[in-house]
Structures are given as structure tokens and as C-alpha cells.
Design an enzyme around this catalytic site. Structure first.
Site, short mmCIF file in Angstrom:
data_model
loop_
_atom_site.label_atom_id
_atom_site.label_comp_id
_atom_site.label_asym_id
_atom_site.label_seq_id
_atom_site.Cartn_x
_atom_site.Cartn_y
_atom_site.Cartn_z
N GLU A 473 1.11 28.56 27.19
CA GLU A 473 2.23 27.65 27.68
C GLU A 473 2.08 26.09 27.18
O GLU A 473 1.16 25.56 27.68
CB GLU A 473 1.98 27.83 29.32
CG GLU A 473 2.86 26.80 30.31
CD GLU A 473 2.45 26.49 31.40
OE1 GLU A 473 2.70 25.80 32.28
OE2 GLU A 473 1.47 27.53 32.02
N ASP A 546 -1.48 28.40 32.87
CA ASP A 546 -2.02 27.35 33.75
C ASP A 546 -2.40 28.20 34.96
O ASP A 546 -1.46 29.15 35.33
CB ASP A 546 -1.09 26.23 34.03
CG ASP A 546 -1.01 25.11 32.92
OD1 ASP A 546 -1.84 25.51 31.59
OD2 ASP A 546 -0.21 24.51 32.68
N ASP A 548 -1.71 27.64 38.16
CA ASP A 548 -1.05 27.22 39.23
C ASP A 548 0.15 27.87 39.32
O ASP A 548 0.49 28.79 38.88
CB ASP A 548 -0.55 25.62 38.76
CG ASP A 548 0.11 25.46 37.65
OD1 ASP A 548 0.68 26.51 37.06
OD2 ASP A 548 0.25 24.33 37.04
N ASP A 550 3.58 27.04 38.87
CA ASP A 550 4.50 27.25 37.59
C ASP A 550 3.62 28.25 36.57
O ASP A 550 4.28 29.11 35.86
CB ASP A 550 4.45 25.81 37.04
CG ASP A 550 5.43 25.12 37.67
OD1 ASP A 550 6.17 25.60 38.53
OD2 ASP A 550 5.30 23.68 37.46
#
Length: 694
Positions: A473, A546, A548, A550
Site C-alpha cells: 500500500e 497497514d 489500521d 484503511d
């Protein structure tokens, strides 16, 4: 011990049934679990035929712990009066005579699943014991059989068992009266123990198959309640099915994707003549020309995917291998849509290319049912319909009903018709493009990477089984990953933000999206129906996003892409999710001893580590580092925790994972707003603000 007495009067009864015992595969297909289930459905289908004719609305199936199975219904009950030609009761005729029953003429059943008249007698011949009870004429009548031979089991005070002493009837058979019932109460109860001399060791009733078939039958006969009671284990469940929506509800249940069209219902009928032998009053078989009626009922819808889900039935009996009715459906639908594409060629931008069957079937979920008296099947297992005239009737019904749908002046019908034509043309163009690509494209080696995306950081190795593609990403993570990777066998492909939501995008939109196209091109095995796993350029595909919200969103989008268009990669276990750490704890050691680094992957694990350090009197640096993204790590940290084969943790993505992700994604990001609103409202009270990573 069961008696071995065998008198002359039983020769006529067992002569035909002995052939069943010698060649069971001819009648039930096999002697494993599949054949065992076929026997059960022969009995259940008799009850279903009664419900189909308007008699009885409940069927109960009980799997007993002693390996027996019982089927109960509330239909008319098997006839108990004497059959004129044999002098035997209707019960004995049904269970001992091959090709005997109420489905040869047209008086008892207009359309039924049984037509050879061998179902109940075959099950009886292949059972060590079979008990039948019939509620009729205010009484309960009973009869028992041992491997097809009528007689009496002496159970005493014990539970019924095939090992109980058995006495065959010698002179006259007896249909016993064992109780009374209220006037008007009718029904049949059949319990049997499959003969282990016939069926292979390990053959067993498959609970999941039984539930699936029961659900299917309940869809096909609206208003019928079918209950499955599995008593073989203490935790056995009781499951009931009843549906009022019929095959339209069945299509909605089967559909694996979000809809492009509503569920359409195509109905019609046709007539044909056929010559069949009919038994005359004098006992001779005379060829007679009969006029038959064939009723056609189809429910279908197209979805955004490319998988085809097709179920076909004749008189509610499944025909998994198709037959003349399915051939008629395919031909009628293909001919009609070809005509529509030709008429709209300018709008759809098609040249001289023609639709093929696969283009029309992509994304189609359909249930096709036909009803006709005395259908011709290929064999007793009834997997293929052979009646030739049905093909033309079904094709005609399909073309007429679709013409009415496409000619409708309603706004919704016009919009859905246009979307359907767009879809089938997109499938055709995708097929032509894939074929051209396959003919000209070959797998590029390390020196031939010119056609691959410039942003791909490829590996040196050509060993597919050992190579890995990391989909990372963002460019910041790419820079760190480039230094952390093993360039011999680890390739990197960065994606920018969130890719296209393929859950509700068309095939053409997906192929024109730069990120999706790059992923498909780099993997090198095509997409959708043209996907060829053997040409994939990498042994593993690892999604590295990641840790998280997102990152989870991006991972879900990528999983949806793989699930929709490269599913064999998931089915073969070649798609993984990297597991990067959330926290880094530096434990400070006294003196010159180097500090120790501990990585944790969840909040719970972090608290457990801190509690352990406190308990051991260890100090650690504060504040504890919380990684917001992969770009915050240096190359050594990323290699150690996420990319190095000796230390990393990977999560293999399975098909159920992808299906669940797809379902959640459809809920949260699909076209239908109402379920999403309900989900948000229902979960509002349980939302923890602390869990929001913002």
C-alpha cells in the site's frame, strides 16, 4: 435369527427383487453413501408427489440412532384394499412388485417424480427390514418386510430391530390392523434399515446433503413443510423448511452475487403427442398416440459476477446432468439475446462478433422446472430428461416470455433489459480479448519484462513455486519494502490508495481500472472465466497493508477482486495476508547487555507482555511505539516482522474468508442502502469510540 424359510408363493414376489439385490447399481447408481441417499429420496419423493397433487402439507424425516430412517407424511396413505390382478393389498403390491404403482396412468398423478414404479420396491429389496404403517379408513394398517419378503418380526418388548426373529407369510399375507385413527386422518409412515450386505462399509446418510435437498424441495413445492430430525448424536438438530415464494425465492437464495436484474419469472406451456404402449382390457400392450401437456416455469436473474448457477427439475426431481429441457432453455435464451444484440448493435458497439452460450450464462442464476406426465428419463436415477419434444417447448416459452419482458413499456423493465445487454456484450468482448491475449502472450522471463507495469519491482527467480508477489500500500511502504525484501524471489507491486469496488462495478469497468488491470497483468493468468491458474507468475500473492482501518479496507477490496475474478488462487491457498506488528516494546537491560525488542500484534498481546515485564521487574522505554503504517518501520524491522520467511507470520485466505469479506463488503459498500442503514442503526449502541483509528 431371521428365518430362512422360502416357500413357492414367494417366488413371484422375490423373482424381480432378487435382480435388484444382484445388480443394485442399475437401480440406485451405486452402493455407497450416494446410493443410500438415493434410496431415501425414492421414499421421500413419493410423499412429495402426494403434496404436489394437493394431498398433505407436511413430511417428517427422522434419522434414528440405530442407522434406520423413518419418513412420515399426512397424505392419502397407500391403498390398503386388494389389487384386482394380484389379489394382494395395495401396500404389498407397492413394496414387492417392480413397475407397480399409481404413476403409470393419468388418474392418480398428473405429473410426478416417480414413473418407473420401482422406487419403494427397490428400497424394500435393499433393506434388511422395512416397516410401513398406513392411516386410512379410520384404522392404522401395518406390514413388515425382510429383504423384500413380507412377514412378521417378533420384537417382543424390545425396540424394533432387523435382528428380531422373522416369520415369513406362507399362505396368505396379512395387512395387520394395529390401531384406530379419527375419521379423515390419513398418512403413511415408513421406517427401514438399509441392508449392510448390499451397501459398502462406511456408507452413511449424509446430513448436509439431506438438509440441502430438503430445502430445495421446499422451495419447489410452496407451502410444503419438510422437517429433518437427526437423532444419531446427542447434539442432533431438528431443522424445518417451508417457503411460500417458490422458485423465485429459490433463485434469490442461490444467487452468489449482487443483482443486475430483478428475479424474472418466465412461464408457459406447450402440447405434444407421443406414442406409448398402453395395456388394453384384454391384457395386450397396444401402441397408442397420446396428447401431452408440458408446463414450463422458470425463475432467473443476472448478477454482477460471472459464475453460473443453474438448477433444472422435472416434476420437482432434480436433473443435475440436464437433458432436453435444459438444452431448450440454452438454445432459446441464446437465440433471443443474439437477436436483441443485433438489433442494438450500434448502441452496444459490436461488429460481426456473435454471442456464445458462455457469454449469456455468465452471472446467471436460474431455476428451470417443467411438469409433464410420464417423462422419459435416462435410467432410474433420473439425472437426464430424455423426452425430445420438451426442448422445443421450453425454447419457445423462453423466447416468448423474454420478448414480452424486453417489449415492456415499464421504466424498470427497460433499464434492466439495457443493463443485461450491456453485460452479455461485455462478457463477449472480454472473451474475445482474452482469447486474443492468450494467443499472442507468453509468460515473460526476467529479461522480457517490458510489457509488465513499470511500477512492478520484479524478482530474479523464474521458479514460480518459490516466488512471492507482495501487493503493498503506497509508495512510502514500497521504499521500505524494496530494501527489506529478498530480491531473489520476492516481487513488489505498489497500489495507490483504495482500488475499485469490483463488488458493484461491471467487468469492463474493472478491466479499465489501472490498479485492477495492473494486478491481473502482473499475476499473468487472466481473469474471470479465462483465468488459468497454471500460468500464474507467482506461487504466493501476499497482501501487505497497514494495520489500521484503511489498511483493512484496502485488504477487503483486494480480496473481493481475487474472489470475483481470480478465485482459483484463493481455492488453491495461494493468497495470503501479511501480519505486520502494531507495537514495538524495547526492554532495557542493565549494563552493557543490549536492549531487547518485542513486537506485539494486538492490544491484548501488548497488555499481556507489559504485565509480564512488570512481574519480572523489567523496565521498558516509554512511550511505546504504535505503528500507524508500514512506512514507519525501517527496512530491518519490516524484514524481521513481516517479510523474512524465518520470522514472519502469514494468514492464508480461504474461500469462506473471501465469501464473508464479499458479503460484508456488499453490505457496507453495495448498491442497496436499506440493509446498510439497518446495520448502522443496530450497531450504534455497541460502537466504542476508542476503537476508531482516526
Amino acid at each position: 435369527m431371521a428365518s430362512s424359510d422360502y416357500s413357492a408363493r414367494h417366488l413371484s414376489v422375490l423373482e424381480g427383487l432378487e435382480a435388484v439385490r444382484k445388480r443394485p447399481g442399475m437401480y440406485i447408481g451405486s452402493t455407497d453413501s450416494r446410493g443410500l441417499m438415493h434410496c431415501l429420496w425414492e421414499i421421500i419423493d413419493n410423499s412429495v408427489d402426494e403434496a404436489l397433487a394437493g394431498h398433505g402439507s407436511t413430511i417428517d424425516v427422522i434419522l434414528h440412532s440405530d442407522d434406520s430412517v423413518e419418513v412420515r407424511d399426512t397424505a392419502r396413505g397407500i391403498p390398503v384394499d386388494a389389487e384386482p390382478k394380484t389379489g394382494l393389498s395395495g401396500v404389498e403390491v407397492v413394496f414387492t412388485k417392480l413397475h407397480a404403482g399409481g404413476k403409470f396412468g393419468t388418474g392418480s398423478y398428473a405429473a410426478s417424480g416417480g414413473l418407473h414404479g420401482v422406487g419403494a420396491s427397490v428400497v424394500n429389496a435393499l433393506s434388511e427390514r422395512l416397516d410401513v404403517e398406513v392411516d386410512r379408513d379410520g384404522k392404522t394398517w401395518a406390514m413388515s418386510f425382510h429383504r423384500g419378503e413380507p412377514g412378521i418380526f417378533d420384537d417382543g418388548k424390545n425396540e424394533p430391530s432387523p435382528d428380531a426373529p422373522f416369520t415369513p407369510f406362507v399362505k396368505n399375507s396379512e395387512l395387520r390392523v394395529v390401531g384406530k385413527v379419527k375419521r379423515g386422518v390419513t398418512g403413511t409412515r415408513i421406517r427401514y434399515w438399509a441392508d449392510r450386505q448390499i451397501f459398502t462399509k462406511g456408507a452413511d446418510f449424509q446430513g448436509d446433503d439431506l438438509i440441502g435437498r430438503a430445502r430445495q424441495t421446499a422451495f419447489l413445492v410452496p407451502g410444503l413443510t419438510i422437517t429433518i430430525d437427526d437423532k444419531r448424536s446427542p447434539e442432533g438438530e431438528k431443522t424445518a423448511f417451508e417457503y411460500q415464494g417458490g422458485i423465485s425465492e429459490f433463485v434469490d437464495f442461490l444467487a452468489p452475487d449482487s443483482p443486475i436484474t430483478e428475479t424474472w419469472r418466465l412461464t408457459g406451456e406447450g402440447h405434444f403427442t407421443e406414442t406409448v404402449p398402453v395395456l388394453s382390457d384384454s391384457g395386450a400392450m397396444l401402441p397408442t398416440e397420446l396428447k401431452r401437456e408440458c408446463q414450463v416455469d422458470i425463475a432467473l436473474r443476472w448478477g454482477t459476477g460471472y459464475d453460473t448457477v443453474m438448477r433444472s427439475f422435472v416434476n420437482i426431481i432434480a436433473t443435475p446432468k440436464g437433458g432436453s429441457h435444459q438444452t431448450g432453455f440454452d438454445q432459446g435464451m441464446l437465440k433471443f439475446l443474439r437477436q436483441q444484440v443485433e438489433q442494438n448493435a450500434r448502441r452496444l458497439k459490436v461488429g460481426n462478433d456473435k454471442l456464445e452460450k458462455d457469454d449469456v450464462m455468465a452471472g446467471l442464476t436460474a431455476v428451470l422446472t417443467v411438469r409433464l406426465p410420464e417423462p422419459q428419463f435416462e435410467g432410474q436415477t433420473k439425472e437426464i430428461l430424455g423426452t425430445p419434444a420438451v426442448r422445443a417447448i421450453v425454447a419457445q416459452v423462453v423466447q416468448k416470455a423474454m420478448s414480452e419482458r424486453f417489449g415492456s413499456s415499464k421504466r424498470d423493465d427497460k433499464a434492466q433489459s439495457a443493463l443485461l445487454l450491456d453485460k452479455v456484450v461485455a462478457e463477449m468482448k472480454s472473451r474475445i480479448s482474452a482469447r486474443a491475449h492468450k494467443e499472442t502472450q507468453r509468460r515473460k522471463n526476467a529479461l522480457e519484462t517490458s510489457s509488465l507495469p513499470a511500477k512492478l519491482v520484479d524478482c530474479r527467480s523464474n521458479d514460480v513455486g518459490n516466488s512471492e508477489l507482495f501487493i503493498v500500500e503506497g509508495d512510502s511502504a514500497l521504499g521500505t519494502a524494496r530494501r527489506a525484501r529478498d530480491s531473489e524471489y520476492q516481487a513488489l507491486l505498489p497500489i495507490r490508495g483504495k482500488i475499485l469496488n469490483v463488488q458493484k462495478a461491471s467487468v469492463s469497468d474493472m478491466l479499465s481500472n489501472a490498479e485492477c488491470a495492473a494486478i491481473i497483468q502482473v499475476i499473468g493468468a487472466g481473469s474471470g472465466r479465462s483465468f488459468d491458474l497454471s500460468t500464474a507468475r507467482y506461487g504466493k500473492v501476499i497482501i501487505m497493508s497497514d494495520a489500521d482501518v484503511d489498511g483493512a479496507h484496502i485488504r477487503t477490496l483486494l480480496l473481493t477482486l481475487f474472489f470475483r475474478y481470480m478465485r482459483p488462487m484463493i481455492e488453491e491457498g495461494r493468497v495470503f495476508a501479511a501480519v505486520p506488528p502494531l507495537h514495538r516494546v524495547i526492554v532495557m537491560n542493565p549494563g552493557t547487555k543490549p536492549n531487547e525488542t518485542i513486537y506485539t500484534y494486538s492490544e491484548a498481546e501488548l497488555q499481556a507482555v507489559l504485565a509480564d515485564l512488570k512481574k519480572r521487574g523489567k523496565r521498558y522505554q516509554e512511550p511505546i511505539q504504535r505503528y500507524k503504517g508500514l512506512g514507519e518501520m525501517d527496512a530491518d524491522q519490516l524484514a524481521t516482522t513481516t517479510m523474512d520467511r524465518h520470522h514472519r507470520t502469514l494468514r492464508r485466505v480461504r474461500v469462506p474468508d473471501a465469501e464473508q469479506a464479499s458479503a460484508v463488503f456488499e453490505l457496507l459498500m453495495g448498491n442497496d442502502v436499506a440493509p446498510r442503514k439497518e446495520f448502522i442503526i443496530a450497531g450504534a449502541d455497541d460502537l466504542s469510540r476508542a476503537r476508531i483509528d482516526a
